[in-house]
Design an enzyme around this catalytic site. Structure first.
Site, PDB file in Angstrom:
ATOM      1  N   GLU A 155      41.841  45.555  33.892  1.00 53.68           N
ATOM      2  CA  GLU A 155      42.320  45.242  32.534  1.00 53.68           C
ATOM      3  C   GLU A 155      41.462  44.095  32.038  1.00 53.68           C
ATOM      4  OE1 GLU A 155      44.305  47.036  30.998  1.00 53.68           O
ATOM      5  OE2 GLU A 155      45.617  48.016  32.442  1.00 53.68           O
ATOM      6  N   LYS A 181      45.592  36.656  44.440  1.00 57.58           N
ATOM      7  CA  LYS A 181      44.833  35.424  44.228  1.00 57.58           C
ATOM      8  C   LYS A 181      44.917  35.040  42.760  1.00 57.58           C
ATOM      9  CE  LYS A 181      40.888  34.662  42.849  1.00 57.58           C
ATOM     10  NZ  LYS A 181      41.214  33.514  41.981  1.00 57.58           N
ATOM     11  N   GLU A 190      34.653  37.927  21.668  1.00 60.83           N
ATOM     12  CA  GLU A 190      36.077  37.682  21.915  1.00 60.83           C
ATOM     13  C   GLU A 190      36.315  36.181  21.972  1.00 60.83           C
ATOM     14  OE1 GLU A 190      37.654  38.371  25.831  1.00 60.83           O
ATOM     15  OE2 GLU A 190      39.583  38.972  25.026  1.00 60.83           O
ATOM     16  N   CYS A 225      45.024  39.131  25.864  1.00 57.49           N
ATOM     17  CA  CYS A 225      44.018  40.197  25.871  1.00 57.49           C
ATOM     18  C   CYS A 225      44.169  41.084  24.650  1.00 57.49           C
ATOM     19  CB  CYS A 225      44.113  40.996  27.156  1.00 57.49           C
ATOM     20  SG  CYS A 225      45.774  41.524  27.535  1.00 57.49           S
ATOM     21  N   GLY A 231      34.976  41.604  35.622  1.00 52.77           N
ATOM     22  CA  GLY A 231      35.402  42.971  35.948  1.00 52.77           C
ATOM     23  C   GLY A 231      34.231  43.825  36.405  1.00 52.77           C
TER      24      GLY A 231
HETATM   25  P1  NAD Z   1      37.910  35.532  34.545  1.00 48.81           P
HETATM   26  O1  NAD Z   1      37.282  36.861  34.627  1.00 48.81           O
HETATM   27  O2  NAD Z   1      37.058  34.343  34.447  1.00 48.81           O
HETATM   28  O3  NAD Z   1      38.842  35.277  35.823  1.00 48.81           O
HETATM   29  C1  NAD Z   1      39.836  36.207  36.225  1.00 48.81           C
HETATM   30  C2  NAD Z   1      40.060  36.077  37.709  1.00 48.81           C
HETATM   31  O4  NAD Z   1      38.889  36.494  38.411  1.00 48.81           O
HETATM   32  C3  NAD Z   1      40.365  34.672  38.216  1.00 48.81           C
HETATM   33  O5  NAD Z   1      41.398  34.754  39.187  1.00 48.81           O
HETATM   34  C4  NAD Z   1      39.053  34.255  38.875  1.00 48.81           C
HETATM   35  O6  NAD Z   1      39.235  33.301  39.888  1.00 48.81           O
HETATM   36  C5  NAD Z   1      38.592  35.558  39.451  1.00 48.81           C
HETATM   37  N1  NAD Z   1      37.159  35.640  39.758  1.00 48.81           N
HETATM   38  C6  NAD Z   1      36.167  34.771  39.428  1.00 48.81           C
HETATM   39  N2  NAD Z   1      34.968  35.242  39.873  1.00 48.81           N
HETATM   40  C7  NAD Z   1      35.216  36.419  40.481  1.00 48.81           C
HETATM   41  C8  NAD Z   1      34.384  37.392  41.118  1.00 48.81           C
HETATM   42  N3  NAD Z   1      33.072  37.247  41.199  1.00 48.81           N
HETATM   43  N4  NAD Z   1      34.978  38.487  41.624  1.00 48.81           N
HETATM   44  C9  NAD Z   1      36.314  38.685  41.508  1.00 48.81           C
HETATM   45  N5  NAD Z   1      37.147  37.799  40.914  1.00 48.81           N
HETATM   46  C10 NAD Z   1      36.607  36.677  40.411  1.00 48.81           C
HETATM   47  O7  NAD Z   1      38.930  35.668  33.333  1.00 48.81           O
HETATM   48  P2  NAD Z   1      39.859  34.530  32.722  1.00 48.81           P
HETATM   49  O8  NAD Z   1      38.964  33.552  32.018  1.00 48.81           O
HETATM   50  O9  NAD Z   1      40.803  34.039  33.751  1.00 48.81           O
HETATM   51  O10 NAD Z   1      40.714  35.361  31.657  1.00 48.81           O
HETATM   52  C11 NAD Z   1      40.285  35.551  30.334  1.00 48.81           C
HETATM   53  C12 NAD Z   1      39.786  36.952  30.125  1.00 48.81           C
HETATM   54  O11 NAD Z   1      40.698  37.892  30.654  1.00 48.81           O
HETATM   55  C13 NAD Z   1      39.633  37.316  28.674  1.00 48.81           C
HETATM   56  O12 NAD Z   1      38.402  37.988  28.480  1.00 48.81           O
HETATM   57  C14 NAD Z   1      40.779  38.273  28.399  1.00 48.81           C
HETATM   58  O13 NAD Z   1      40.574  39.155  27.351  1.00 48.81           O
HETATM   59  C15 NAD Z   1      40.946  38.929  29.711  1.00 48.81           C
HETATM   60  N6  NAD Z   1      42.319  39.412  29.881  1.00 48.81           N
HETATM   61  C16 NAD Z   1      42.559  40.747  29.823  1.00 48.81           C
HETATM   62  C17 NAD Z   1      43.832  41.229  29.935  1.00 48.81           C
HETATM   63  C18 NAD Z   1      44.115  42.708  29.883  1.00 48.81           C
HETATM   64  O14 NAD Z   1      45.168  43.144  30.288  1.00 48.81           O
HETATM   65  N7  NAD Z   1      43.199  43.518  29.419  1.00 48.81           N
HETATM   66  C19 NAD Z   1      44.898  40.358  30.133  1.00 48.81           C
HETATM   67  C20 NAD Z   1      44.615  39.002  30.195  1.00 48.81           C
HETATM   68  C21 NAD Z   1      43.325  38.546  30.083  1.00 48.81           C
END
Ligand code: NAD
Length: 468
Positions: free
Chosen positions: A246, A170, A374, A280, A229
């Site tokens: 991650e 997804k 962040e 990230c 997460g």
């Molecule tokens: P987000 O957590 O808002 O969304 C990530 C995904 O989770 C999306 O597909 C979203 O639709 C889904 N989602 C939304 N609500 C959910 C729920 N309740 N349960 C499960 N999934 C749900 O993150 P984002 O804004 O897309 O990404 C930015 C963040 O991601 C930043 O904090 C960044 O540091 C982190 N990031 C980490 C890494 C890594 O490898 N550590 C890599 C890229 C991004």
């Protein structure tokens, strides 16, 4: 207008409604993505569950061969997928943008194909033989973010397939197009049901949440924010899912007093501003010794001034817009606060649309929001220090622990400081250089488990010990 379908059990599924996907460079609607619901998710999981029976019984070589075919498919469609990624994510085609991302995706896929988890013989003597086998789990749910949509999809899906699992992926509602298209293409090289895609706008339904609780999904691999997460971890508890998380980072870079300011300027810049800081493991706080603080700032700003920002489709652009309004507003809030406390060396004012100029603000400290939170955008705080011990303590004073870096001309001293940083990856004279032959993961609140290498692959399996 791009209108890829969800792929469920090998069939294209459009769903009852759709949502708009916009180009962050222009604000234009460039695609329509299916707005799937619980029924589509259940169908996708059921298809993956059925496909698992045949997929997981293949030989190791057959699984490796299938992953090589996936890598070749990415390679063959790299330009098409790069264009879609630029359109929906905003990042430039050029530089460290979407062509680079798709090149890395193909390289990662073929490296993952080469990984192996052979049976380990733990004992073989007169008392008996003990073997450690790694068994695939079943259906893996992949939930991806919007910053590197194509590459992170490969990071999730390829190790799942290589170890004999099937997948439901997804993508983020901000960047669903390249992923949906990629899964359509995978239907040309994989049996139906092995990789399925679902998408939704996260408002009428939140399939990420539903996946985390789904009884037939055995593992969630999630890349995204710390807050989401944690929600995934909570929902996964009832079904004891395996998890690879991650999450966010707030990586520190420490410049030691013996570093060469001119020589490190380019590395510092890209360490912080790759993908406009929406990375990230980008450097999000920079600690610089007072002896060379002004020189480092001067060279960093001089380099930054030369990097062109613009529409991702413009071949000259090396930085694009911020991907979405929510992230733009967060960066704007943190920068507005930092302006009151420090001195703006570059940028500092929001631009037009979603363009936020590369911003460097000195004179900040731990406790200031731009240092503590962040930013995930193009704004770097610089903190002056006089004692290396204080810099190490300040760098470690964070709930996150994804990456870190030390910048120095003295390899012995750099190593000594690097080993004291509390993070999963630490670099010397570079930052954020992740690669497929090294495990990658966060410590502290930055995540759980690792990706890449055999260590990452093992997380898509259960151990089974045979006592013969
Ligand atoms: P987000 O957590 O808002 O969304 C990530 C995904 O989770 C999306 O597909 C979203 O639709 C889904 N989602 C939304 N609500 C959910 C729920 N309740 N349960 C499960 N999934 C749900 O993150 P984002 O804004 O897309 O990404 C930015 C963040 O991601 C930043 O904090 C960044 O540091 C982190 N990031 C980490 C890494 C890594 O490898 N550590 C890599 C890229 C991004």
């Amino acid at each position: 207008m791009h209108q890829p379908a969800m792929t469920i059990g090998g069939s294209a599924v459009r769903g009852a409604s759709h949502f708009e996907v916009r180009n962050p460079s222009t604000g234009e609607v460039i695609g329509l993505a299916p707005n799937g619901g619980q029924a589509e998710l259940d169908a996708a999981v059921a298809a993956a569950h059925r496909a698992f029976q045949g997929w997981s019984r293949q030989s190791d070589e057959e699984l490796a061969q299938a992953c090589r075919a996936v890598a070749e498919k990415i390679q063959a469609h790299a330009e098409e997928l790069a264009l879609l990624t630029t359109l929906e994510q905003g990042k430039p085609l050029n530089g460290l943008g979407s062509r680079w991302e798709l090149g890395a995706a193909a390289a990662w896929a073929s490296h993952t194909a080469s990984l192996q988890l052979p049976v380990q013989v733990l004992q073989d003597d007169a008392a008996g033989r003990v073997e450690l086998h790694r068994k695939p789990l079943g259906v893996v749910g992949s939930i991806t973010p919007w910053n590197f949509p194509a590459l992170i999809a490969v990071w999730h899906v390829l190790p799942a397939l290589r170890s004999g699992n099937t997948v439901v992926i997804k993508p983020s509602p901000y960047t669903p197009l390249a992923t949906l298209r990629w899964v359509e293409l995978l239907g040309e090289v994989l049996p139906p049901g092995v990789v399925n895609s679902v998408s939704c706008d996260d408002r009428s339904s939140n399939l990420g949440a539903a996946m985390s609780a789904h009884p037939l999904i055995r593992k969630i691999v999630f890349t995204g924010s710390c807050a989401t997460g944690q929600r995934v971890m909570q929902s996964a508890a009832a079904t004891m899912k395996r998890l690879t998380l991650e999450l966010g980072g707030n990586d520190a870079g420490i410049v030691l007093p013996d570093a060469d300011p001119k020589a490190i300027a380019e590395g510092l810049f890209w360490g912080a501003f790759i993908n406009n800081g929406q990375t990230c493991a980008a450097m999000k706080r920079l600690y610089v010794h007072e002896r060379i603080h002004d020189d480092v700032c001067e060279h960093l700003v001089a380099y930054a001034r030369r990097v062109p920002m613009g529409d991702g489709l413009d071949e000259r652009s090396q930085l694009g817009p911020v991907q979405n309004r929510m992230q733009f507003d967060k960066v704007a809030r943190l920068v507005a606060d930092a302006r009151k406390k420090g001195s703006v060396l570059l940028g500092g004012e929001p631009g037009a649309g979603l363009f936020f100029p590369a911003t460097i603000i000195a004179g900040l400290n731990n406790g200031d929001a731009l240092v503590d939170e962040e930013q995930f955008g193009p704004a770097l705080p610089v903190i002056r220090y006089s004692d290396v011990e204080d810099a190490i303590a300040a760098a470690n004073d964070s709930p996150n622990g994804l990456g870190g870096s030390v910048w120095s001309s003295d390899p012995v001293q750099a190593r000594r400081v690097a080993m004291r940083m509390e993070c999963g990856s630490v670099w010397i004279n570079k930052h954020g250089m992740i690669q497929p032959n090294a495990p990658f993961g966060g410590t502290k609140a930055s995540g759980l488990g690792v990706e890449f290498t055999e260590d990452g692959l093992r997380e898509y399996t259960d151990a089974q010990v045979l006592f013969a």
